[in-house]
Design a protein around this motif. Structure first.
Motif, PDB file in Angstrom:
ATOM      1  N   HIS A 174    -119.679   3.088  39.779  1.00 51.56           N
ATOM      2  CA  HIS A 174    -120.721   2.286  40.346  1.00 51.56           C
ATOM      3  C   HIS A 174    -122.000   2.087  39.630  1.00 51.56           C
ATOM      4  CE1 HIS A 174    -117.915   1.556  43.730  1.00 51.56           C
ATOM      5  NE2 HIS A 174    -117.438   2.607  43.664  1.00 51.56           N
ATOM      6  N   SER A 175    -122.085   3.147  38.812  1.00 52.02           N
ATOM      7  CA  SER A 175    -123.196   3.263  37.779  1.00 52.02           C
ATOM      8  C   SER A 175    -122.866   2.869  36.510  1.00 52.02           C
ATOM      9  CB  SER A 175    -123.893   4.495  37.997  1.00 52.02           C
ATOM     10  OG  SER A 175    -123.910   4.888  39.270  1.00 52.02           O
ATOM     11  N   ALA A 176    -123.373   1.689  35.807  1.00 51.07           N
ATOM     12  CA  ALA A 176    -122.990   1.203  34.415  1.00 51.07           C
ATOM     13  C   ALA A 176    -123.668   2.415  33.373  1.00 51.07           C
ATOM     14  CB  ALA A 176    -123.447  -0.309  34.223  1.00 51.07           C
ATOM     15  N   ASP A 177    -122.703   2.903  32.616  1.00 52.47           N
ATOM     16  CA  ASP A 177    -123.032   3.932  31.631  1.00 52.47           C
ATOM     17  C   ASP A 177    -124.231   4.954  31.945  1.00 52.47           C
ATOM     18  OD1 ASP A 177    -121.035   2.798  30.111  1.00 52.47           O
ATOM     19  OD2 ASP A 177    -122.225   0.980  29.616  1.00 52.47           O
ATOM     20  N   ARG A 178    -124.252   5.201  33.439  1.00 55.85           N
ATOM     21  CA  ARG A 178    -125.728   6.084  33.713  1.00 55.85           C
ATOM     22  C   ARG A 178    -124.994   7.490  33.188  1.00 55.85           C
ATOM     23  NH1 ARG A 178    -127.953   4.906  39.252  1.00 55.85           N
ATOM     24  NH2 ARG A 178    -128.432   3.138  37.998  1.00 55.85           N
ATOM     25  N   PRO A 179    -125.913   8.220  32.370  1.00 52.23           N
ATOM     26  CA  PRO A 179    -125.208   9.694  31.972  1.00 52.23           C
ATOM     27  C   PRO A 179    -125.168  10.676  33.321  1.00 52.23           C
ATOM     28  CG  PRO A 179    -127.456   9.183  31.296  1.00 52.23           C
ATOM     29  CD  PRO A 179    -127.039   8.043  31.802  1.00 52.23           C
ATOM     30  N   THR A 180    -124.580  11.504  33.180  1.00 51.89           N
ATOM     31  CA  THR A 180    -124.509  12.711  34.000  1.00 51.89           C
ATOM     32  C   THR A 180    -126.003  13.255  33.909  1.00 51.89           C
ATOM     33  OG1 THR A 180    -122.298  13.170  33.504  1.00 51.89           O
ATOM     34  CG2 THR A 180    -123.497  14.839  34.683  1.00 51.89           C
ATOM     35  N   ALA A 181    -126.402  13.577  35.348  1.00 54.07           N
ATOM     36  CA  ALA A 181    -127.883  14.254  35.191  1.00 54.07           C
ATOM     37  C   ALA A 181    -127.765  15.391  34.450  1.00 54.07           C
ATOM     38  CB  ALA A 181    -128.232  14.291  36.654  1.00 54.07           C
ATOM     39  N   PRO A 182    -128.679  15.723  33.523  1.00 54.84           N
ATOM     40  CA  PRO A 182    -128.440  16.964  32.782  1.00 54.84           C
ATOM     41  C   PRO A 182    -129.263  18.162  33.357  1.00 54.84           C
ATOM     42  CG  PRO A 182    -130.750  15.402  31.935  1.00 54.84           C
ATOM     43  CD  PRO A 182    -129.430  14.743  32.839  1.00 54.84           C
ATOM     44  N   ARG A 183    -130.006  17.981  34.524  1.00 51.36           N
ATOM     45  CA  ARG A 183    -130.413  19.208  35.182  1.00 51.36           C
ATOM     46  C   ARG A 183    -129.633  19.188  36.530  1.00 51.36           C
ATOM     47  NH1 ARG A 183    -134.794  17.430  32.728  1.00 51.36           N
ATOM     48  NH2 ARG A 183    -136.080  18.944  31.236  1.00 51.36           N
ATOM     49  N   GLY A 184    -128.778  18.507  36.783  1.00 51.30           N
ATOM     50  CA  GLY A 184    -127.870  18.665  38.237  1.00 51.30           C
ATOM     51  C   GLY A 184    -127.507  19.943  38.573  1.00 51.30           C
ATOM     52  N   GLU A 185    -127.592  20.109  39.776  1.00 49.97           N
ATOM     53  CA  GLU A 185    -127.348  21.575  40.102  1.00 49.97           C
ATOM     54  C   GLU A 185    -125.914  21.803  40.708  1.00 49.97           C
ATOM     55  OE1 GLU A 185    -130.041  22.847  43.516  1.00 49.97           O
ATOM     56  OE2 GLU A 185    -131.428  21.343  42.557  1.00 49.97           O
ATOM     57  N   LEU A 188    -123.477  14.550  39.601  1.00 47.98           N
ATOM     58  CA  LEU A 188    -122.706  13.144  39.627  1.00 47.98           C
ATOM     59  C   LEU A 188    -122.245  13.317  41.261  1.00 47.98           C
ATOM     60  CD1 LEU A 188    -120.137  11.291  38.619  1.00 47.98           C
ATOM     61  CD2 LEU A 188    -118.568  13.374  38.708  1.00 47.98           C
ATOM     62  N   VAL A 189    -122.223  12.017  41.580  1.00 48.93           N
ATOM     63  CA  VAL A 189    -121.781  11.777  42.910  1.00 48.93           C
ATOM     64  C   VAL A 189    -120.492  11.398  43.024  1.00 48.93           C
ATOM     65  CG1 VAL A 189    -121.851  10.822  45.206  1.00 48.93           C
ATOM     66  CG2 VAL A 189    -124.078  11.557  43.836  1.00 48.93           C
ATOM     67  N   VAL A 190    -119.272  11.748  43.863  1.00 46.41           N
ATOM     68  CA  VAL A 190    -118.009  11.306  43.920  1.00 46.41           C
ATOM     69  C   VAL A 190    -117.838  11.198  45.346  1.00 46.41           C
ATOM     70  CG1 VAL A 190    -115.693  11.888  43.593  1.00 46.41           C
ATOM     71  CG2 VAL A 190    -117.279  12.656  41.805  1.00 46.41           C
ATOM     72  N   LEU A 211    -126.247   3.569  47.016  1.00 45.12           N
ATOM     73  CA  LEU A 211    -126.454   4.623  46.733  1.00 45.12           C
ATOM     74  C   LEU A 211    -126.538   4.606  45.056  1.00 45.12           C
ATOM     75  CD1 LEU A 211    -126.726   7.497  47.222  1.00 45.12           C
ATOM     76  CD2 LEU A 211    -124.537   8.029  46.957  1.00 45.12           C
ATOM     77  N   ALA A 212    -125.631   4.018  44.249  1.00 47.98           N
ATOM     78  CA  ALA A 212    -125.717   4.136  42.993  1.00 47.98           C
ATOM     79  C   ALA A 212    -126.644   3.231  42.523  1.00 47.98           C
ATOM     80  CB  ALA A 212    -124.136   3.193  42.354  1.00 47.98           C
ATOM     81  N   ASP A 213    -127.312   2.224  42.976  1.00 44.98           N
ATOM     82  CA  ASP A 213    -128.316   1.474  42.301  1.00 44.98           C
ATOM     83  C   ASP A 213    -129.661   2.440  42.381  1.00 44.98           C
ATOM     84  OD1 ASP A 213    -127.185  -0.802  42.447  1.00 44.98           O
ATOM     85  OD2 ASP A 213    -127.870  -1.416  44.226  1.00 44.98           O
ATOM     86  N   ASP A 214    -129.747   3.341  43.178  1.00 50.77           N
ATOM     87  CA  ASP A 214    -130.867   4.250  43.267  1.00 50.77           C
ATOM     88  C   ASP A 214    -130.713   5.623  42.761  1.00 50.77           C
ATOM     89  OD1 ASP A 214    -132.263   2.289  44.308  1.00 50.77           O
ATOM     90  OD2 ASP A 214    -131.788   2.686  46.587  1.00 50.77           O
ATOM     91  N   ALA A 215    -129.647   6.099  42.430  1.00 53.67           N
ATOM     92  CA  ALA A 215    -129.101   7.344  42.237  1.00 53.67           C
ATOM     93  C   ALA A 215    -129.802   7.688  40.854  1.00 53.67           C
ATOM     94  CB  ALA A 215    -127.701   7.684  42.003  1.00 53.67           C
ATOM     95  N   PRO A 251    -124.566   9.276  37.862  1.00 55.78           N
ATOM     96  CA  PRO A 251    -123.423   8.324  38.111  1.00 55.78           C
ATOM     97  C   PRO A 251    -122.927   8.730  39.549  1.00 55.78           C
ATOM     98  CG  PRO A 251    -123.166   9.702  36.074  1.00 55.78           C
ATOM     99  CD  PRO A 251    -124.147  10.043  36.821  1.00 55.78           C
ATOM    100  N   VAL A 252    -122.381   7.396  40.125  1.00 55.78           N
ATOM    101  CA  VAL A 252    -121.741   7.582  41.474  1.00 55.78           C
ATOM    102  C   VAL A 252    -120.424   6.995  40.940  1.00 55.78           C
ATOM    103  CG1 VAL A 252    -121.586   6.334  43.690  1.00 55.78           C
ATOM    104  CG2 VAL A 252    -123.846   7.306  42.589  1.00 55.78           C
ATOM    105  N   TRP A 253    -119.360   7.595  41.346  1.00 52.42           N
ATOM    106  CA  TRP A 253    -117.873   7.201  41.273  1.00 52.42           C
ATOM    107  C   TRP A 253    -117.229   7.034  42.859  1.00 52.42           C
ATOM    108  CZ3 TRP A 253    -115.743  10.711  36.660  1.00 52.42           C
ATOM    109  CH2 TRP A 253    -116.212  10.628  35.632  1.00 52.42           C
ATOM    110  N   SER A 254    -116.402   5.957  42.606  1.00 53.61           N
ATOM    111  CA  SER A 254    -115.390   6.126  43.950  1.00 53.61           C
ATOM    112  C   SER A 254    -113.963   6.343  43.251  1.00 53.61           C
ATOM    113  CB  SER A 254    -115.712   4.851  44.842  1.00 53.61           C
ATOM    114  OG  SER A 254    -115.138   4.013  44.249  1.00 53.61           O
ATOM    115  N   VAL A 255    -113.106   6.900  44.235  1.00 50.27           N
ATOM    116  CA  VAL A 255    -111.908   7.292  43.900  1.00 50.27           C
ATOM    117  C   VAL A 255    -110.955   6.830  45.046  1.00 50.27           C
ATOM    118  CG1 VAL A 255    -110.034   9.175  43.081  1.00 50.27           C
ATOM    119  CG2 VAL A 255    -112.554   9.241  42.649  1.00 50.27           C
TER     120      VAL A 255
END
Length: 790
Positions: free
Chosen positions: A18-29, A123-125, A141-145, A148-152
């Protein structure tokens, strides 16, 4: 950067980004798994994606599970089922070593926690659920995150992304997906190992609910949701109850007999697993795999329903641009329905439908099954749905009602499988049928009268009419005002035995109407407004059914304000002229003794009377209850109400000051609010007025004789209006408890240990209601909710 295609094939085919080519947050906890519709920690593709992603990113997984007050049709029923499921998944996550926290939105706990957690995530799944509001929430959520936001896809054996189009016929979907289905049907699901120790982020933006020890009914009661749709105790939420039901169906012979018995709504011939599948509390992969291991017509037919008809709905909603609107119905169906839009029909109100009061025996029984038990056998559900266009203004309204009634009451509502069935009622997944019929045109008809002939209707009605509670309590409601009647009718609709005791000659409380010879007055509440979403459909129905008249400033009763309480009391046992004098606690409930010494017994007592009177009555029981100090904190203001008739109208210049029938007098407390009866629709044209004196003046003159008050107020009003004629009638009535000065920030008060509670307009619950009448209604419904959830 994480790429879906780099994941194992059985997971990669299920991922939607849901987030076009948005990289994984480098400092994501952490990797945030936002759990919503796969409430399980096993055979959960979304959880597995989150675990693999976390391992690759070198961060832990955190499972965030939340329940909002604002989702469509939020109610005690859905909340209870979800929270029971959350309790199971909390324990399952602990067993697997997963960090998990549950956020229940309620007063004092409404922080935007998801947004704040997303800002800290790599990343949000979450799960793919291609119907509103969850698909909108995911995209929003994906527009503002910042990550990346993925759904499965956690719901289907053949993943929705593989299907590539919205099929409109089941046979085509069955054929096109057959190879994929065969390949995946018997494949075991490989679990992903959990790495590290359970992780919960520091400084959570919410206070987690400890579900294992939480008092769920008490928590649910604090939420601003629909308390008039009660829980279903015989369908407990969670994986434990879900698999217990599945095993009983699979191993008890019903799966083997499914093909032969599934259409008989009067026997236990189906799995009743749809609610657990809807919330993902059981794995559809497991159910399909275990069914495929059995031979025979029963398992084969069950798999067709589970994997073709159910997954057809999911794939359709995933690929269609407007799957929940009338645009999802085929063009031929829209055209024929539009061509027959002017056909004569009996349009029924929403309340008539919701309360199963159409006088169609089979349809009312099916709706009662939804209302009381939260489920509807699929064979009668089709007949239920086909009737709604016949009672609606047009196809658009019919679809709205199909969605509303199904999603509001059914535990399996609000998912793509539901929309598949509801849209079928208007022609989707079907073909035209000729010759055309009234209203439906060439959309396939399904007569409830014909269906009733093919089944044992009396047996079915008996099954669905029983209360959902195993041992439903009897209830005494003291007071037949709006709150008492709202409580009583809600309980009655759920099948409980309820009796209302009212000391007055009629129902209504402050919505009373008085007749003095030829004169008529609404001497209590003059009108009321609605501002809470939970009353909107009821108010619209009351206008449709001729109970209320809508005005610019709210609603008034048609003919009299008592029109509403009389309507609410129509199906409830009410005994008027009975004044409760004392309460006595007995082993199985309560005994109420009235002013004539007669006893009335019940398991539960509701005090729907002014708080001061409720406190005094409680004192007679010699039982200490925590609701007593709560009620003692309520402060009410009195009001003298004076009814006056003149033999002529006021002059034109004064009439121009009257707005919507009200003349406000700011500088005279005796004449604080002056209401002209003739300005109400359907009222007599004689010059009748009702004066509500201000609180301060009423309190100072509270113990004066009524005739003396009338003798002072009437000439004062004549002078203010400038009427040249005479006062021909004047009488006053004292409302000792008329207005709430200090109420309670709860919707009702309830003592679960003693099975006694109180409701009234003094209990606001912090709701956005705009009138005392609406507060009273919401409080009475909330009181019913506490009893249904006990």
């Amino acid at each position: 950067m994480l790429r879906p295609e780099s994941f194992p094939d059985h997971l990669a085919e299920r991922i939607t980004t849901h987030s076009a080519d948005r990289p994984t947050a480098p400092r994501g906890e952490f990797v945030l798994y936002w759990m919503r519709t796969a409430v399980r920690a096993h055979e959960n593709p979304a959880l597995d994606v989150a675990l693999i992603a976390a391992e690759r990113c070198g961060v832990p997984v955190f499972v965030y599970h939340a329940l909002s007050e604002r989702y469509p049709y939020a109610s005690d029923r859905h909340h209870t089922f979800i929270l029971e499921g959350a309790r199971d998944v909390e324990a399952e996550c602990a067993q697997r070593g997963l960090g998990y926290a549950f956020h229940l939105e309620r007063p004092g706990h409404r922080a935007p926690a998801l947004k704040q957690l997303t800002e800290r995530a790599a990343l949000v799944v979450t799960e793919t659920m291609p119907v509103p509001p969850l698909d909108w929430l995911t995209d929003g959520l994906a527009d503002d995150a910042p990550c990346p936001v993925w759904s499965v896809d956690t719901a289907c054996v053949v993943p929705m992304p593989l299907v590539e189009k919205a099929h409109t016929r089941a046979f085509a979907f069955r054929d096109d997906t057959a190879a994929w289905r065969a390949e995946r049907l018997r494949r075991p699901w490989p679990e992903v190992a959990v790495q590290g120790v359970p992780f919960v982020p520091a400084n959570l933006p919410f206070e987690p609910v400890r579900l294992a020890t939480a008092d769920l009914p008490a928590l649910i009661a604090t939420c601003e949701i629909d308390h008039g749709v009660g829980p279903v105790p015989h369908t407990r939420g969670g994986s434990v109850a879900g698999y217990a039901r599945w095993h009983a169906f699979r191993d008890g012979g019903r799966l083997a007999r499914y093909a032969a018995k599934r259409n008989d709504a009067t026997i236990d011939g189906v799995s009743r697993m749809s609610a657990y599948l809807h919330y993902g509390m059981v794995s559809p992969l497991r159910l399909a795999r275990e069914s495929a291991m059995r031979e025979g017509d029963g398992p084969e037919k069950y798999l067709d329903e589970l994997l073709v008809w159910r997954e057809l709905g999911y794939a359709f909603c995933y690929w269609h641009p407007s799957p929940t609107s009338l645009d999802a119905v085929p063009g031929w169906a829209r055209e024929t329905l539009a061509a027959h839009e002017r056909d004569p029909r009996d349009v029924l109100s929403w309340e008539t439908l919701a309360r199963a009061a159409t006088d169609d025996p089979l349809w009312d029984a099916t709706q009662r099954s939804l209302l009381r038990h939260g489920e509807l056998h699929n064979n009668v559900r089709m007949t239920w749905g086909k009737a709604l266009p016949l009672w609606s203004e047009n196809a658009a309204q019919a679809l709205d009602r199909l969605v509303d009634l199904n999603h509001r009451y059914a535990l399996d509502g609000r998912d793509p499988a539901s929309y598949g069935g509801l849209l079928w009622c208007l022609g989707q997944f079907d073909r035209p049928f000729t010759p055309p019929v009234r209203i439906l045109g060439t959309v396939r008809p399904r007569s409830s009268a014909d269906h009733a002939k093919r089944m044992d209707l009396s047996r079915y009605r008996a099954q669905v009419s029983r209360p959902a509670m195993t041992a439903a309590p009897s209830v005494l409601v003291i007071g037949a005002g709006v709150s008492g009647l709202a409580c009583a009718r809600t309980l009655h609709d759920h099948g409980l035995t309820v009796t209302v005791l009212e000391k007055g000659r009629g129902v209504g409380g402050r919505l009373s109407h008085r007749r003095d010879g030829e004169w008529r007055f609404d001497h209590g509440a003059q009108r009321f407004s609605t501002g809470d979403r939970r009353t909107q459909l009821f108010a619209e129905s009351w206008v449709h059914d001729g109970v209320l008249v809508a005005r610019e400033d709210g609603f008034t009763g048609r003919g009299a304000m008592t029109a509403l309480p009389k309507h609410l009391a129509r199906d409830v046992t009410v005994r008027t002229g009975v004044q409760a004098q004392s309460l006595q606690r007995v082993h199985d409930g309560w005994r109420v003794t009235d002013h004539e010494g007669e006893s009335h017994s019940a398991n539960v007592v509701v005090l729907a009377i002014p708080a001061a009177q409720a406190t005094a009555l409680l004192a007679t029981s010699e039982m200490h209850s925590p609701i007593t100090p709560q009620l003692s904190a309520v402060r009410m203001a009195p009001c003298w109400s004076t009814m006056v008739v003149f033999d002529g109208p006021p002059p034109t210049r004064v009439s121009q000051e009257i707005v919507n029938g009200l003349l406000s007098v700011a500088n005279d407390e005796r004449l604080a609010q002056c209401w002209r009866e003739a300005d109400k629709p359907g009222r007599p044209t004689h010059e009748a007025w009702v004066v509500h004196s201000g609180a301060a003046w009423s309190r100072a003159n509270l113990e004066r004789d009524a005739a003396t008050v009338a003798g002072e107020v009437a000439p004062r009003l004549r002078e203010r209006l400038g009427i040249a004629g005479n006062v021909v009638h004047a009488v006053s009535h004292r409302w000792r408890y008329a207005r709430v000065e200090q109420g309670l920030d709860v919707a009702c008060v309830w003592d679960a240990s003693l099975s006694i509670g109180a409701a009234g307009d003094f209990a606001t619950g912090g709701a956005s209601a705009t009138s005392d009448v609406e507060h009273a209604w919401l409080s009475g419904v909330a009181m019913a909710g506490r009893i249904l959830g006990r």
